[in-house]
Design a protein around this motif. Structure first.
Motif, PDB file in Angstrom:
ATOM      1  N   TRP A  58     -11.501  12.923   6.006  1.00 29.86           N
ATOM      2  CA  TRP A  58     -12.012  11.714   5.349  1.00 29.86           C
ATOM      3  C   TRP A  58     -10.528  10.988   5.359  1.00 29.86           C
ATOM      4  O   TRP A  58      -9.767  11.553   4.540  1.00 29.86           O
ATOM      5  N   PRO A  59     -10.421   9.843   5.826  1.00 32.48           N
ATOM      6  CA  PRO A  59      -9.021   9.091   5.658  1.00 32.48           C
ATOM      7  C   PRO A  59      -8.879   8.600   4.210  1.00 32.48           C
ATOM      8  O   PRO A  59      -9.881   8.537   3.681  1.00 32.48           O
ATOM      9  N   ASP A  60      -7.859   8.157   3.933  1.00 28.30           N
ATOM     10  CA  ASP A  60      -7.518   7.770   2.498  1.00 28.30           C
ATOM     11  C   ASP A  60      -7.614   6.042   2.454  1.00 28.30           C
ATOM     12  O   ASP A  60      -6.855   5.505   3.097  1.00 28.30           O
ATOM     13  N   ASP A  61      -8.945   5.705   1.938  1.00 26.29           N
ATOM     14  CA  ASP A  61      -9.280   4.299   1.784  1.00 26.29           C
ATOM     15  C   ASP A  61      -7.898   3.587   0.803  1.00 26.29           C
ATOM     16  O   ASP A  61      -7.810   2.289   1.386  1.00 26.29           O
ATOM     17  N   THR A  62      -7.632   4.190   0.091  1.00 28.28           N
ATOM     18  CA  THR A  62      -6.775   3.577  -0.829  1.00 28.28           C
ATOM     19  C   THR A  62      -5.350   3.368  -0.140  1.00 28.28           C
ATOM     20  O   THR A  62      -4.800   2.421  -0.080  1.00 28.28           O
ATOM     21  N   ALA A  63      -4.870   4.177   0.652  1.00 27.68           N
ATOM     22  CA  ALA A  63      -3.590   3.987   1.565  1.00 27.68           C
ATOM     23  C   ALA A  63      -4.029   2.777   2.613  1.00 27.68           C
ATOM     24  O   ALA A  63      -3.009   2.151   2.569  1.00 27.68           O
ATOM     25  N   ARG A  64      -5.030   2.894   2.910  1.00 31.53           N
ATOM     26  CA  ARG A  64      -5.282   1.805   3.893  1.00 31.53           C
ATOM     27  C   ARG A  64      -5.359   0.206   3.368  1.00 31.53           C
ATOM     28  O   ARG A  64      -4.766  -0.653   3.953  1.00 31.53           O
ATOM     29  N   ARG A  65      -5.817   0.063   2.147  1.00 30.82           N
ATOM     30  CA  ARG A  65      -5.854  -1.102   1.419  1.00 30.82           C
ATOM     31  C   ARG A  65      -4.533  -1.542   1.092  1.00 30.82           C
ATOM     32  O   ARG A  65      -4.134  -2.501   0.954  1.00 30.82           O
ATOM     33  N   GLN A  66      -3.764  -0.365   0.694  1.00 31.72           N
ATOM     34  CA  GLN A  66      -2.236  -0.800   0.402  1.00 31.72           C
ATOM     35  C   GLN A  66      -1.414  -1.399   1.481  1.00 31.72           C
ATOM     36  O   GLN A  66      -0.705  -2.140   1.313  1.00 31.72           O
ATOM     37  N   VAL A  67      -1.584  -0.903   2.757  1.00 27.39           N
ATOM     38  CA  VAL A  67      -1.022  -1.294   3.694  1.00 27.39           C
ATOM     39  C   VAL A  67      -1.399  -2.768   4.181  1.00 27.39           C
ATOM     40  O   VAL A  67      -0.894  -3.503   4.373  1.00 27.39           O
ATOM     41  N   GLU A  68      -2.982  -2.931   4.128  1.00 25.54           N
ATOM     42  CA  GLU A  68      -3.466  -4.234   4.406  1.00 25.54           C
ATOM     43  C   GLU A  68      -2.680  -5.281   3.374  1.00 25.54           C
ATOM     44  O   GLU A  68      -2.342  -6.606   3.719  1.00 25.54           O
ATOM     45  N   GLU A  69      -2.693  -4.708   1.860  1.00 28.10           N
ATOM     46  CA  GLU A  69      -1.913  -5.861   1.074  1.00 28.10           C
ATOM     47  C   GLU A  69      -0.452  -6.080   1.389  1.00 28.10           C
ATOM     48  O   GLU A  69       0.093  -7.106   1.054  1.00 28.10           O
ATOM     49  N   LEU A  70       0.254  -4.950   1.905  1.00 28.74           N
ATOM     50  CA  LEU A  70       1.797  -5.152   2.205  1.00 28.74           C
ATOM     51  C   LEU A  70       1.824  -5.973   3.369  1.00 28.74           C
ATOM     52  O   LEU A  70       2.547  -6.993   3.349  1.00 28.74           O
ATOM     53  N   VAL A  71       1.052  -5.788   4.235  1.00 25.39           N
ATOM     54  CA  VAL A  71       1.121  -7.000   5.424  1.00 25.39           C
ATOM     55  C   VAL A  71       0.853  -8.173   5.246  1.00 25.39           C
ATOM     56  O   VAL A  71       1.226  -9.282   5.453  1.00 25.39           O
ATOM     57  N   ALA A  72      -0.403  -8.425   4.436  1.00 29.79           N
ATOM     58  CA  ALA A  72      -0.754  -9.824   3.715  1.00 29.79           C
ATOM     59  C   ALA A  72       0.404 -10.280   3.012  1.00 29.79           C
ATOM     60  O   ALA A  72       0.795 -11.720   3.246  1.00 29.79           O
ATOM     61  N   LYS A  73       0.980  -9.619   2.067  1.00 32.94           N
ATOM     62  CA  LYS A  73       2.114 -10.251   1.140  1.00 32.94           C
ATOM     63  C   LYS A  73       3.238 -10.464   2.326  1.00 32.94           C
ATOM     64  O   LYS A  73       4.038 -11.588   2.103  1.00 32.94           O
ATOM     65  N   ALA A  74       3.705  -9.569   3.418  1.00 35.43           N
ATOM     66  CA  ALA A  74       4.881  -9.973   4.319  1.00 35.43           C
ATOM     67  C   ALA A  74       4.451 -11.389   4.912  1.00 35.43           C
ATOM     68  O   ALA A  74       5.670 -11.951   5.096  1.00 35.43           O
ATOM     69  N   ALA A  75       3.226 -11.485   5.397  1.00 36.56           N
ATOM     70  CA  ALA A  75       3.151 -12.778   6.249  1.00 36.56           C
ATOM     71  C   ALA A  75       2.803 -13.906   5.364  1.00 36.56           C
ATOM     72  O   ALA A  75       3.637 -14.906   5.638  1.00 36.56           O
ATOM     73  N   ALA A  76       2.603 -13.732   3.987  1.00 35.77           N
ATOM     74  CA  ALA A  76       2.517 -14.914   3.132  1.00 35.77           C
ATOM     75  C   ALA A  76       3.856 -15.162   2.841  1.00 35.77           C
ATOM     76  O   ALA A  76       4.329 -16.454   2.762  1.00 35.77           O
ATOM     77  N   ASP A  77       4.834 -14.223   2.396  1.00 37.77           N
ATOM     78  CA  ASP A  77       6.192 -14.563   1.881  1.00 37.77           C
ATOM     79  C   ASP A  77       6.952 -15.263   3.401  1.00 37.77           C
ATOM     80  O   ASP A  77       7.801 -16.021   3.166  1.00 37.77           O
ATOM     81  N   ALA A  78       6.818 -14.663   4.464  1.00 37.46           N
ATOM     82  CA  ALA A  78       7.469 -15.079   5.653  1.00 37.46           C
ATOM     83  C   ALA A  78       6.922 -16.601   5.815  1.00 37.46           C
ATOM     84  O   ALA A  78       7.745 -17.730   6.041  1.00 37.46           O
ATOM     85  N   ALA A  79       5.769 -16.940   5.746  1.00 43.38           N
ATOM     86  CA  ALA A  79       5.215 -18.338   6.032  1.00 43.38           C
ATOM     87  C   ALA A  79       5.820 -19.302   4.914  1.00 43.38           C
ATOM     88  O   ALA A  79       5.956 -20.363   5.181  1.00 43.38           O
ATOM     89  N   ALA A  80       5.870 -18.818   3.827  1.00 43.49           N
ATOM     90  CA  ALA A  80       6.588 -19.582   2.636  1.00 43.49           C
ATOM     91  C   ALA A  80       8.119 -19.782   2.870  1.00 43.49           C
ATOM     92  O   ALA A  80       8.409 -21.022   3.018  1.00 43.49           O
TER      93      ALA A  80
END
Length: 286
Positions: A58-80
């Protein structure tokens, strides 16, 4: 993903951040959108586990969510930070090199850091960067820690040996020089041969003359780009590494005249990935 996007391999590492910054500069000049691609690799004792997870693992769903949050923040920061650039983020599953190679078929340009979190400190270019550069379907730019691309305002350097991919590299390089308003420096290296009829001076003149045709059209298309030509006797990799010292980008084709047909990335490109002093672009036919 559309074929005009700049695809950036992103994992939150220092090199990936430099790659993102380089891509943002490119996007501002070219008007292209950016897609951050974080490739999430499930690692277990049994090896990689993809979307079809094996029973009992069973994969670690928490780790996956953290990755998704990391990418979303990086994209938002770059766009800003760059409001004129469109930035999207996406998480993919699979082995990073394979996924990036596959996704490059739908991109106009792929930008990578030379080493991600999994890289070994002594390597100047990691295995993922080398593999992706060899197999990608679009031009690849590799940026590494120490290149400091944001602070570079020097010329664009391109190696041209007359091969088809080197002529593609020439076009890529002159377009970047025009976008950035910087000079273009063309390097053509030739290795003296004992069985060559011409003397050294005549051979150098012949090599220089061979560039006149390919350069003529680009000079007409981009008359404001200052072009210098350097014809050197010696190995092309060494000449290009030296020329990269005061450059903001060095560009080569994926394989030159001396490349073996089965090689997807020639020795010059490989040596530049490890030794160039600025970001390296490797260009190939799609």
């Amino acid at each position: 993903m559309n074929g005009d996007e700049i695809l950036v391999g992103y994992d939150g590492s220092a090199d990936a951040t430099l790659a993102l910054n380089w891509a943002l500069d490119e996007a501002e000049h070219s008007g292209r959108p950016i897609r951050l691609a974080y490739v999430f690799e499930w690692v277990t004792v049994a090896g990689w586990v993809g979307p079809g997870v094996a029973p009992g693992i069973w994969p670690d769903d928490t780790a996956r969510r953290q990755v998704e949050e990391l990418v979303a923040k990086a994209a938002a920061d770059a766009a800003a930070a760059r409001p004129t650039v469109t930035v999207h983020g996406e998480v993919f599953d699979g082995p990073p090199a394979l996924v990036l190679e596959e996704r490059s078929a739908e991109a106009g340009l792929l930008v990578l850091g030379s080493r991600g979190h999994g890289g070994f400190g002594g390597l100047l270019a990691g295995s993922t960067a080398v593999s992706v550069t060899a197999h990608a379907h679009c031009p690849v730019v590799v940026v590494r820690d120490g290149d400091t691309p944001a602070g570079r305002t020097g010329r664009v350097v391109v190696g041209v040996d007359g091969s088809d991919t080197s002529l593609l590299a020439l076009g890529f390089a002159v377009e970047r020089a025009a976008q950035r308003g910087v000079p273009l420096h063309v390097v053509r290296a030739w290795e003296p041969s004992a069985d060559r009829d011409l003397g050294a001076d005549d051979a150098a003149a012949a090599e220089r003359a061979a560039l006149d045709g390919p350069l003529a059209g680009w000079r007409e298309t981009f008359p404001d780009v200052a072009v210098t030509v350097d014809v050197v006797a010696g190995r092309p990799a060494g000449a290009l590494v030296e020329a990269s010292r005061d450059a903001q980008l060095v560009v080569v084709g994926s394989r030159g005249r001396g490349g073996l047909r089965g090689m997807l990335l020639g020795s010059v490109g490989q040596q530049l990935l490890h030794h160039a002093h600025c970001p390296v672009a490797v260009v190939r036919e799609r």
